[in-house]
Design a protein around this motif. Structure first.
Motif, PDB file in Angstrom:
ATOM      1  N   PRO A   1      43.473  43.414  33.508  1.00 54.19           N
ATOM      2  CA  PRO A   1      44.762  43.476  34.234  1.00 54.19           C
ATOM      3  C   PRO A   1      45.522  42.443  34.310  1.00 54.19           C
ATOM      4  CG  PRO A   1      43.252  43.767  35.810  1.00 54.19           C
ATOM      5  CD  PRO A   1      42.661  43.560  34.764  1.00 54.19           C
ATOM      6  N   SER A   2      46.818  42.290  33.861  1.00 55.31           N
ATOM      7  CA  SER A   2      47.357  40.920  33.912  1.00 55.31           C
ATOM      8  C   SER A   2      48.829  41.090  34.024  1.00 55.31           C
ATOM      9  CB  SER A   2      47.384  39.960  32.875  1.00 55.31           C
ATOM     10  OG  SER A   2      47.855  40.408  31.537  1.00 55.31           O
ATOM     11  N   GLY A   3      49.769  40.224  34.489  1.00 55.11           N
ATOM     12  CA  GLY A   3      51.273  40.324  34.517  1.00 55.11           C
ATOM     13  C   GLY A   3      51.765  39.054  34.184  1.00 55.11           C
ATOM     14  N   CYS A   4      52.254  38.178  35.271  1.00 56.83           N
ATOM     15  CA  CYS A   4      53.035  36.931  34.892  1.00 56.83           C
ATOM     16  C   CYS A   4      51.952  35.767  34.375  1.00 56.83           C
ATOM     17  CB  CYS A   4      53.530  36.135  36.297  1.00 56.83           C
ATOM     18  SG  CYS A   4      52.369  35.831  37.410  1.00 56.83           S
ATOM     19  N   ARG A   5      50.583  35.998  34.494  1.00 53.82           N
ATOM     20  CA  ARG A   5      49.826  34.892  34.043  1.00 53.82           C
ATOM     21  C   ARG A   5      50.183  33.518  34.501  1.00 53.82           C
ATOM     22  NH1 ARG A   5      47.116  37.675  29.624  1.00 53.82           N
ATOM     23  NH2 ARG A   5      46.189  35.858  29.297  1.00 53.82           N
ATOM     24  N   MET A   6      50.926  33.511  35.667  1.00 50.05           N
ATOM     25  CA  MET A   6      50.860  32.108  36.105  1.00 50.05           C
ATOM     26  C   MET A   6      50.628  31.974  37.674  1.00 50.05           C
ATOM     27  SD  MET A   6      55.119  31.915  35.573  1.00 50.05           S
ATOM     28  CE  MET A   6      55.094  30.342  36.628  1.00 50.05           C
ATOM     29  N   GLY A   7      50.135  33.107  38.250  1.00 52.14           N
ATOM     30  CA  GLY A   7      49.598  33.139  39.596  1.00 52.14           C
ATOM     31  C   GLY A   7      50.681  33.530  40.598  1.00 52.14           C
ATOM     32  N   ILE A   8      51.796  34.273  40.010  1.00 51.39           N
ATOM     33  CA  ILE A   8      52.696  34.542  41.164  1.00 51.39           C
ATOM     34  C   ILE A   8      52.818  36.126  41.421  1.00 51.39           C
ATOM     35  CG2 ILE A   8      54.357  32.626  41.096  1.00 51.39           C
ATOM     36  CD1 ILE A   8      56.163  34.003  39.025  1.00 51.39           C
ATOM     37  N   CYS A   9      52.181  36.953  40.315  1.00 52.98           N
ATOM     38  CA  CYS A   9      52.510  38.428  40.633  1.00 52.98           C
ATOM     39  C   CYS A   9      51.494  39.170  41.440  1.00 52.98           C
ATOM     40  CB  CYS A   9      52.901  38.871  39.412  1.00 52.98           C
ATOM     41  SG  CYS A   9      51.390  39.289  38.233  1.00 52.98           S
ATOM     42  N   PHE A  10      50.380  38.616  41.199  1.00 55.62           N
ATOM     43  CA  PHE A  10      48.946  39.314  41.966  1.00 55.62           C
ATOM     44  C   PHE A  10      48.560  40.745  41.091  1.00 55.62           C
ATOM     45  CE2 PHE A  10      50.282  36.086  44.748  1.00 55.62           C
ATOM     46  CZ  PHE A  10      48.939  35.666  45.574  1.00 55.62           C
ATOM     47  N   LYS A  11      48.932  40.704  40.035  1.00 54.78           N
ATOM     48  CA  LYS A  11      48.521  41.978  39.232  1.00 54.78           C
ATOM     49  C   LYS A  11      47.497  41.620  38.420  1.00 54.78           C
ATOM     50  CE  LYS A  11      51.339  44.457  36.615  1.00 54.78           C
ATOM     51  NZ  LYS A  11      52.359  45.060  35.710  1.00 54.78           N
ATOM     52  N   CYS A  12      46.798  40.740  38.361  1.00 56.99           N
ATOM     53  CA  CYS A  12      45.664  40.427  37.820  1.00 56.99           C
ATOM     54  C   CYS A  12      44.357  40.342  38.722  1.00 56.99           C
ATOM     55  CB  CYS A  12      45.970  38.977  36.930  1.00 56.99           C
ATOM     56  SG  CYS A  12      45.925  37.678  38.304  1.00 56.99           S
ATOM     57  N   VAL A  13      44.652  40.590  39.749  1.00 58.82           N
ATOM     58  CA  VAL A  13      43.372  40.463  40.755  1.00 58.82           C
ATOM     59  C   VAL A  13      42.174  41.467  40.506  1.00 58.82           C
ATOM     60  CG1 VAL A  13      44.640  39.452  42.837  1.00 58.82           C
ATOM     61  CG2 VAL A  13      44.386  41.918  42.388  1.00 58.82           C
TER      62      VAL A  13
ATOM     63  N   ILE B 174      40.121  38.043  43.367  1.00 59.66           N
ATOM     64  CA  ILE B 174      40.739  36.711  42.869  1.00 59.66           C
ATOM     65  C   ILE B 174      41.774  36.856  41.919  1.00 59.66           C
ATOM     66  CG2 ILE B 174      38.340  35.700  43.661  1.00 59.66           C
ATOM     67  CD1 ILE B 174      37.889  35.853  40.196  1.00 59.66           C
ATOM     68  N   GLN B 175      42.633  36.181  41.836  1.00 60.34           N
ATOM     69  CA  GLN B 175      43.635  36.006  40.829  1.00 60.34           C
ATOM     70  C   GLN B 175      43.091  35.420  39.565  1.00 60.34           C
ATOM     71  OE1 GLN B 175      46.486  33.759  43.532  1.00 60.34           O
ATOM     72  NE2 GLN B 175      47.969  34.834  42.166  1.00 60.34           N
ATOM     73  N   THR B 176      42.715  36.310  38.656  1.00 65.25           N
ATOM     74  CA  THR B 176      41.960  35.805  37.419  1.00 65.25           C
ATOM     75  C   THR B 176      42.758  35.093  36.493  1.00 65.25           C
ATOM     76  OG1 THR B 176      42.555  37.772  36.026  1.00 65.25           O
ATOM     77  CG2 THR B 176      40.518  37.767  37.297  1.00 65.25           C
ATOM     78  N   CYS B 177      44.068  34.883  36.619  1.00 65.69           N
ATOM     79  CA  CYS B 177      44.889  34.161  35.554  1.00 65.69           C
ATOM     80  C   CYS B 177      44.999  32.648  36.104  1.00 65.69           C
ATOM     81  CB  CYS B 177      46.282  34.548  35.316  1.00 65.69           C
ATOM     82  SG  CYS B 177      47.397  34.340  36.965  1.00 65.69           S
ATOM     83  N   ILE B 178      44.564  32.199  37.266  1.00 61.05           N
ATOM     84  CA  ILE B 178      44.669  30.963  37.714  1.00 61.05           C
ATOM     85  C   ILE B 178      43.109  30.654  38.352  1.00 61.05           C
ATOM     86  CG2 ILE B 178      47.132  30.581  38.061  1.00 61.05           C
ATOM     87  CD1 ILE B 178      45.203  31.469  41.101  1.00 61.05           C
TER      88      ILE B 178
HETATM   89  S1  FES Z   1      48.734  37.746  36.151  1.00 61.33           S
HETATM   90 FE1  FES Z   1      50.308  37.408  37.781  1.00 61.33          FE
HETATM   91  S2  FES Z   1      49.235  36.243  39.192  1.00 61.33           S
HETATM   92 FE2  FES Z   1      47.807  36.749  37.582  1.00 61.33          FE
END
Ligand code: FES
Lengths: 357, 394
Positions: A302-314, A342-346
């Motif tokens: 799962p992913s979203g913003c890929r920069m640590g702000i949306c918490f969709k990738c946890v 954990i937020q996998t994108c960061i």
């Molecule tokens: S994809 Fe948005 S916080 Fe990880």
């Protein structure tokens, strides 16, 4: 009674509507945190120092608690500097105490974040999170005729629970206990009392003066040791040595051990990331995020913003250690912790990681 | 940042690319410092805030059992309004940003929290955390900008329908929570074609919102009013008691809606706030992302109470730079951020609530009319987007 049942369910649904979007217990938490049926908690009723480095906590468990069997342990969730960390502690009190409280005895270990926090900060009235008692390091219902307990350091804790419950039911019990000095013996005076009263035979060993106890020494101290049902708890090396000794004698079924795994995770660079449900596992080098590594390995992430702000990738990490690629901060999850999202994108692996995905 | 470059006065003309990266590094350093400070103080803060809000809510609802009597109605409505504001702004908004995930408390976690709003937390997290915070003030990308119904920049094309935008905005303010739910659903877009209307993902999301609204409405407009009926019966006016509580709940919800709408409008609308063109963010660096947050947000100045009641969104600039840091820290962070603005000669937009609200509203009115000067050439088309995925998490 289906009618009253239906009525009761209906009434309960109305109560739930009153508090939506949260559940009624969330309001109750404000005044009675122990009454929550979904979250098991405990209140510290008393704090008693045992030695310079150990403390006994008397705990009143909340709703849905199940009493322990002597020798079992509980996991406690302690908020250290705002972060909930879980550790396992043996129950040191006798089973079936009136009043429903139980005790754990916490020994401060070197670099032990939680144990030193409890030693210094545990206060009456504090609320901890709790899990039901578990473990098969217990006395059988039919008490053995001859028993031996080999313990070292804080390994005496589960055994103390057994002795407090059943010493009078054990006709012949020997306790061999090692500690660094006489003062370091947790429950020292109580053990010595039991010895004086003839309920147990206590053999104390002070490793500061006499050195470490070796299995060979044991045979001298307790000549009939392999005839005894034996419970051992202490550091890993001691248990390894004992296991080997008992196996050599062909008496391994008589030995019961309790290990408290060291939970020290050291941050390195990169590591194997295992996605347990899909069975995919991949080598993630330092600096590569778990999200990228997983996607590269064919894991559906799962992913979203890929920069640590949306918490969709946890994703829940069951065990492991990751580093935040933005600020370098490290998150560790031990086997005893609840899985941590954990937020996998960061997050980049800083050691082996097991993810629930 | 092409939009800015086409403006008569480009606010970042004096910055070199190196400057922009240096700003990014300085902001990262501030973030690191506050990540390291994060701990017990923040955990205690949010736990206490939740406690205060729940007590206030239960207390107000208890008073409203006697809503038949005007003083009780007034006190109860006031308390409930404040409680709803706290619940949405300082608690819900901030927890759903993951600000308190570090506590590892499953009860206070962005994945489990549900709030007192028509919009289900999960949908809101997508449109707010992901779209708004990543694409802040990018026209056509960030739906918060005019909520897709208003003209928010001189450079957007004017059409006669914009004449009505002060009215839309006012109606939106009153029914704000439903407006948010509608825009989380991308209702306008998804109702347009038959194909989109029947998309299973959209339908599932619609059902989710329907369920949430039904429960919320049943609570405020049926169950709680019914609870006051016995008191009404005792005083010979059951209908009055029912309607008293119902109206109190409705008023509290509207007060909360008006308040949060005002606060949110102050965040990105007042004079001095920049908007960006879609093409300006391709290949954006971290430094440029930070800069866009700095230029695209505005603060509200005021007392500590004011900050709490806005959920610290009065520190909108700091919130946009560090959306996952506990909001109660923004006040500590603000002076450092402000210094950085001064150092690089950027416009730190801030002002008292009344001034900012007036400024935002005047923009709404001004842009309802066509520009006096012709607009510079700007690409304000809505970018094509793939249809939403077929599945949606429950
Ligand atoms: S994809 Fe948005 S916080 Fe990880």
């Amino acid at each position: 009674m289906p009618v009253t049942q239906t009525l009761r369910n209906g009434a309960w649904r109305v109560v739930e509507l009153l508090t939506t979007p949260v559940v009624p217990a969330d309001y109750l938490d404000v005044i009675a945190p122990l009454r929550n049926p979904d979250v098991l908690r405990a209140r510290i009723e008393a704090v008693r120092p045992e030695t310079a480095k150990s403390v006994t906590l008397e705990l009143r468990p909340g709703r849905n608690w199940q009493p322990h069997q002597p020798g079992q342990y509980v996991r406690l969730g302690v908020d250290v500097d705002g972060v909930r960390l879980w550790r396992a502690y043996s129950v040191s009190s006798a089973a079936g105490r009136p009043g429903g409280t139980f005790t754990v005895t916490v020994n401060a270990v070197a670099d032990g974040v939680v144990s030193s926090y409890l030693l210094n900060h545990a206060r009456r009235g504090m609320i901890l999170t709790l899990d039901l008692p578990t473990g098969d390091f217990v006395l059988p219902a039919r008490r053995p005729g001859k028993a031996l307990f080999v313990t070292a350091g804080s390994g005496i804790t589960p055994v103390m629970g057994m002795l407090r419950t059943a010493a009078h039911e054990l006709p012949d019990a020997v306790v061999v206990h090692s500690a660094r000095t006489e003062e370091d013996v947790v429950f020292g005076s109580e053990l010595r009392d039991l010895h004086r009263q003839g309920k147990i035979r206590l053999i104390e060993r002070h490793t500061g003066a006499d050195g470490r106890l070796k299995p060979a020494d044991l045979s001298e101290l307790v000549p009939d040791l392999f005839e005894r049902e034996t419970w051992a708890c202490g550091p890993g090396e001691m248990l390894d040595a004992l296991t080997e000794h008992w196996a050599d004698a062909g008496a391994e079924d008589r030995l019961h051990v309790e290990r408290f795994r060291p939970t020290v995770l050291v941050a390195g660079d990169g590591g194997t990331v295992a996605f347990e449900r899909s069975g995919i596992s991949t080598e993630a080098p330092a600096g590569v995020t778990v999200l990228d590594a997983g996607e590269a390995a064919g894991q559906l992430m799962p992913s979203g913003c890929r920069m640590g702000i949306c918490f969709k990738c946890v994703l829940p990490m069951r065990e492991g250690i990751v580093r935040d690629v933005r600020d370098g901060s490290v998150t560790t999850v031990t086997e005893l912790d609840e899985p941590v999202l954990i937020q996998t994108c960061i997050s980049a692996a800083a050691g082996p990681c097991r993810l629930d995905a | 940042m092409t939009t800015l470059q086409r403006k008569d006065v480009n606010p970042i003309a004096h910055l070199t690319p190196e400057d922009i990266e240096a700003i990014g590094r300085e902001l990262d350093a501030i973030r690191d410092e506050f990540i390291a400070k994060r701990g017990e103080k923040d955990a205690t803060y949010i736990r206490n805030m939740i406690k205060v809000q729940r007590r206030l809510e239960v207390g107000s609802r208890a008073v409203l059992l006697f809503s038949l009597f005007p003083p009780a109605w007034i006190i109860g409505t006031l308390g409930l309004s404040i409680s709803k504001i706290l619940e949405n702004m300082e608690i819900g908004h901030n927890i759903l940003h993951g600000q308190y995930d570090f506590m590892r408390d499953p009860k206070i976690h962005s994945t489990t929290w549900e709030w007192d709003s028509a919009s289900p937390a999960e949908q809101w997290k997508h449109s707010h955390n992901e779209l708004h915070h990543k694409y802040t003030n990018v026209i056509g990308r960030d739906n918060d900008l005019g909520y897709g119904i208003m003209r928010v920049d001189e450079q957007q094309k004017w059409v006669p329908a914009h004449l009505g935008q002060p009215l839309y905005n006012f109606i939106n303010a009153i029914f704000f929570e439903y407006g948010i739910a509608a825009y989380d659903l991308e209702l306008g877009r998804n109702l347009k074609t038959k194909k989109r209307r029947s998309n299973p993902a959209f339908r599932a999301a619609l059902r989710q919102v329907g369920r949430k609204i039904r429960k919320q409405a049943a609570k405020d407009y049926l169950v709680h009013p019914l609870l006051s009926v016995p008191v009404g019966l005792a005083f010979g006016n059951p209908l009055g008691a029912f309607l008293g509580t119902l109206s109190a709940n409705a008023v509290a919800s509207v007060v909360r809606n008006l308040w949060s709408h005002s606060v949110i409008m102050c965040g990105h609308f007042p004079k001095g706030v920049e908007t960006f063109e879609r093409t300006s963010i391709t290949g954006e660096t971290r430094g440029e992302w930070y800069l866009r947050q700095m230029l695209g947000s505005a603060n509200i100045s005021g007392s500590k109470l004011m900050h709490i009641m806005t959920g610290n969104l009065s520190h909108q600039i700091e919130h946009h730079l560090f959306p996952d840091l506990p909001a109660s820290r923004y006040a500590e962070i603000a002076p450092r951020v402000r210094e950085l603005f001064e150092k690089y000669d950027l416009n730190y937009v801030s002002g008292p609530l009344v001034v900012q609200v007036a400024s935002a509203w005047s923009k709404v009115f001004r842009l309802a009319l066509p520009n006096r000067k012709p607009a510079n050439d700007i690409d304000h088309s809505i970018p094509p987007r793939p249809a939403p995925a077929e599945t949606v998490a429950a």
